[in-house]
Design a protein around this motif. Sequence first.
Motif, PDB file in Angstrom:
ATOM      1  N   ALA A  73       0.818  -1.216   0.000  1.00  0.00           N
ATOM      2  CA  ALA A  73       0.000   0.000   0.000  1.00  0.00           C
ATOM      3  C   ALA A  73       0.850   1.264   0.000  1.00  0.00           C
ATOM      4  N   ASP A  74       0.283   2.333  -0.540  1.00  0.00           N
ATOM      5  CA  ASP A  74       0.879   3.660  -0.451  1.00  0.00           C
ATOM      6  C   ASP A  74       0.481   4.216   0.916  1.00  0.00           C
ATOM      7  N   LEU A  75       1.338   4.024   1.905  1.00  0.00           N
ATOM      8  CA  LEU A  75       1.003   4.405   3.272  1.00  0.00           C
ATOM      9  C   LEU A  75       0.970   5.913   3.491  1.00  0.00           C
ATOM     10  N   ASP A  76       1.510   6.682   2.559  1.00  0.00           N
ATOM     11  CA  ASP A  76       1.375   8.133   2.658  1.00  0.00           C
ATOM     12  C   ASP A  76      -0.099   8.528   2.523  1.00  0.00           C
ATOM     13  N   GLY A  77      -0.857   7.742   1.783  1.00  0.00           N
ATOM     14  CA  GLY A  77      -2.274   8.036   1.564  1.00  0.00           C
ATOM     15  C   GLY A  77      -3.223   7.128   2.322  1.00  0.00           C
ATOM     16  N   MET A  78      -2.671   6.124   3.036  1.00  0.00           N
ATOM     17  CA  MET A  78      -3.553   5.154   3.705  1.00  0.00           C
ATOM     18  C   MET A  78      -3.239   5.025   5.192  1.00  0.00           C
ATOM     19  N   THR A  79      -2.868   6.143   5.799  1.00  0.00           N
ATOM     20  CA  THR A  79      -2.666   6.220   7.251  1.00  0.00           C
ATOM     21  C   THR A  79      -3.330   7.504   7.731  1.00  0.00           C
ATOM     22  N   MET A  80      -3.288   7.729   9.035  1.00  0.00           N
ATOM     23  CA  MET A  80      -3.939   8.906   9.603  1.00  0.00           C
ATOM     24  C   MET A  80      -3.224  10.215   9.257  1.00  0.00           C
ATOM     25  N   ILE A  85      -8.446  11.624   4.681  1.00  0.00           N
ATOM     26  CA  ILE A  85      -8.595  10.310   5.300  1.00  0.00           C
ATOM     27  C   ILE A  85      -9.670   9.512   4.571  1.00  0.00           C
ATOM     28  N   GLY A  86      -9.259   8.348   4.097  1.00  0.00           N
ATOM     29  CA  GLY A  86     -10.170   7.395   3.467  1.00  0.00           C
ATOM     30  C   GLY A  86      -9.895   6.055   4.111  1.00  0.00           C
ATOM     31  N   VAL A  87      -9.672   5.037   3.298  1.00  0.00           N
ATOM     32  CA  VAL A  87      -9.270   3.739   3.836  1.00  0.00           C
ATOM     33  C   VAL A  87      -7.911   3.931   4.495  1.00  0.00           C
ATOM     34  N   HIS A  88      -7.791   3.451   5.736  1.00  0.00           N
ATOM     35  CA  HIS A  88      -6.547   3.663   6.472  1.00  0.00           C
ATOM     36  C   HIS A  88      -6.268   2.484   7.400  1.00  0.00           C
ATOM     37  N   LEU A  89      -5.026   2.403   7.831  1.00  0.00           N
ATOM     38  CA  LEU A  89      -4.509   1.294   8.623  1.00  0.00           C
ATOM     39  C   LEU A  89      -4.924   1.382  10.085  1.00  0.00           C
ATOM     40  N   HIS A  90      -5.304   0.229  10.630  1.00  0.00           N
ATOM     41  CA  HIS A  90      -5.555   0.086  12.068  1.00  0.00           C
ATOM     42  C   HIS A  90      -4.733  -1.091  12.574  1.00  0.00           C
ATOM     43  N   ILE A  91      -4.167  -0.923  13.757  1.00  0.00           N
ATOM     44  CA  ILE A  91      -3.472  -2.005  14.453  1.00  0.00           C
ATOM     45  C   ILE A  91      -4.079  -2.039  15.849  1.00  0.00           C
ATOM     46  N   GLU A  92      -4.564  -3.198  16.251  1.00  0.00           N
ATOM     47  CA  GLU A  92      -5.314  -3.298  17.497  1.00  0.00           C
ATOM     48  C   GLU A  92      -4.666  -4.290  18.455  1.00  0.00           C
ATOM     49  N   ILE A  93      -4.668  -3.929  19.730  1.00  0.00           N
ATOM     50  CA  ILE A  93      -4.265  -4.844  20.788  1.00  0.00           C
ATOM     51  C   ILE A  93      -5.114  -4.512  22.012  1.00  0.00           C
ATOM     52  N   ALA A  94      -5.549  -5.546  22.719  1.00  0.00           N
ATOM     53  CA  ALA A  94      -6.331  -5.393  23.955  1.00  0.00           C
ATOM     54  C   ALA A  94      -7.563  -4.510  23.746  1.00  0.00           C
ATOM     55  N   GLY A  95      -8.202  -4.614  22.595  1.00  0.00           N
ATOM     56  CA  GLY A  95      -9.415  -3.859  22.345  1.00  0.00           C
ATOM     57  C   GLY A  95      -9.214  -2.395  22.017  1.00  0.00           C
ATOM     58  N   THR A 101       0.376   7.021  12.125  1.00  0.00           N
ATOM     59  CA  THR A 101       0.675   7.937  11.038  1.00  0.00           C
ATOM     60  C   THR A 101       1.798   7.302  10.210  1.00  0.00           C
ATOM     61  N   ARG A 102       2.041   7.822   9.050  1.00  0.00           N
ATOM     62  CA  ARG A 102       3.111   7.299   8.195  1.00  0.00           C
ATOM     63  C   ARG A 102       4.456   7.434   8.899  1.00  0.00           C
ATOM     64  N   GLN A 103       4.640   8.503   9.657  1.00  0.00           N
ATOM     65  CA  GLN A 103       5.899   8.749  10.344  1.00  0.00           C
ATOM     66  C   GLN A 103       6.168   7.734  11.456  1.00  0.00           C
ATOM     67  N   GLN A 104       5.140   7.085  11.961  1.00  0.00           N
ATOM     68  CA  GLN A 104       5.310   6.090  13.016  1.00  0.00           C
ATOM     69  C   GLN A 104       5.633   4.702  12.475  1.00  0.00           C
ATOM     70  N   LEU A 105       5.576   4.522  11.173  1.00  0.00           N
ATOM     71  CA  LEU A 105       5.879   3.234  10.543  1.00  0.00           C
ATOM     72  C   LEU A 105       7.291   3.283   9.978  1.00  0.00           C
ATOM     73  N   ILE A 106       8.176   2.462  10.520  1.00  0.00           N
ATOM     74  CA  ILE A 106       9.574   2.453  10.085  1.00  0.00           C
ATOM     75  C   ILE A 106       9.699   1.532   8.884  1.00  0.00           C
ATOM     76  N   ASP A 107      10.156   2.086   7.775  1.00  0.00           N
ATOM     77  CA  ASP A 107      10.301   1.341   6.524  1.00  0.00           C
ATOM     78  C   ASP A 107      11.512   0.420   6.613  1.00  0.00           C
TER      79      ASP A 107
END
Length: 153
Positions: A73-80, A85-95, A101-107
């Motif tokens: 995915a083009d994470l520049d356009g698919m994160t917060m 904002i359209g379709v975007h990434l979610h990562i869930e733990i413990a509910g 954001t794109r800056q929080q994802l280390i390539d």
Amino acid sequence: MRHWKTVLSLTACAMLSAGSAVAQAEHEHHHHHDMAAAGAATAPAAVPPLEIQMPRDGDTVGQQVAVVLKTPADLDGMTMSAAKIGVHLHIEIAGMALMPTRQQLIDLGSNNYLYLFDLPAKPGRNTIRLYWSDAQHRTLESTVRSITVTVKP
């Protein structure tokens, strides 16, 4: 596999050594919501695939949890941090759903990205879910990938 563990260990150590000021700054720009408010939605036909590379299902991890995910995915356009904002990434733990954001994802290269949760995980069994959501934060159910890990006390 040894390469991944080395990269993950070095990256996590570097991030942790940055100190609490960085953690506070990240927290101020961090987006999350309680899963009770979310619903389900139907995925658009062209949603990029997602995979959880690490940890593996059944692994035991520490309270500072990191996930290596894979997506073309083009994470520049698919994160917060996207301009719209359209379709975007979610990562869930413990509910708790986290929306990095794109800056929080280390390539890490080859469509692999490291995300270090800024919230400590509760000891015991935890499910980590990775998925796309629509602009209203409704889970695109067909994209959900999940694993169960045991968090050490």
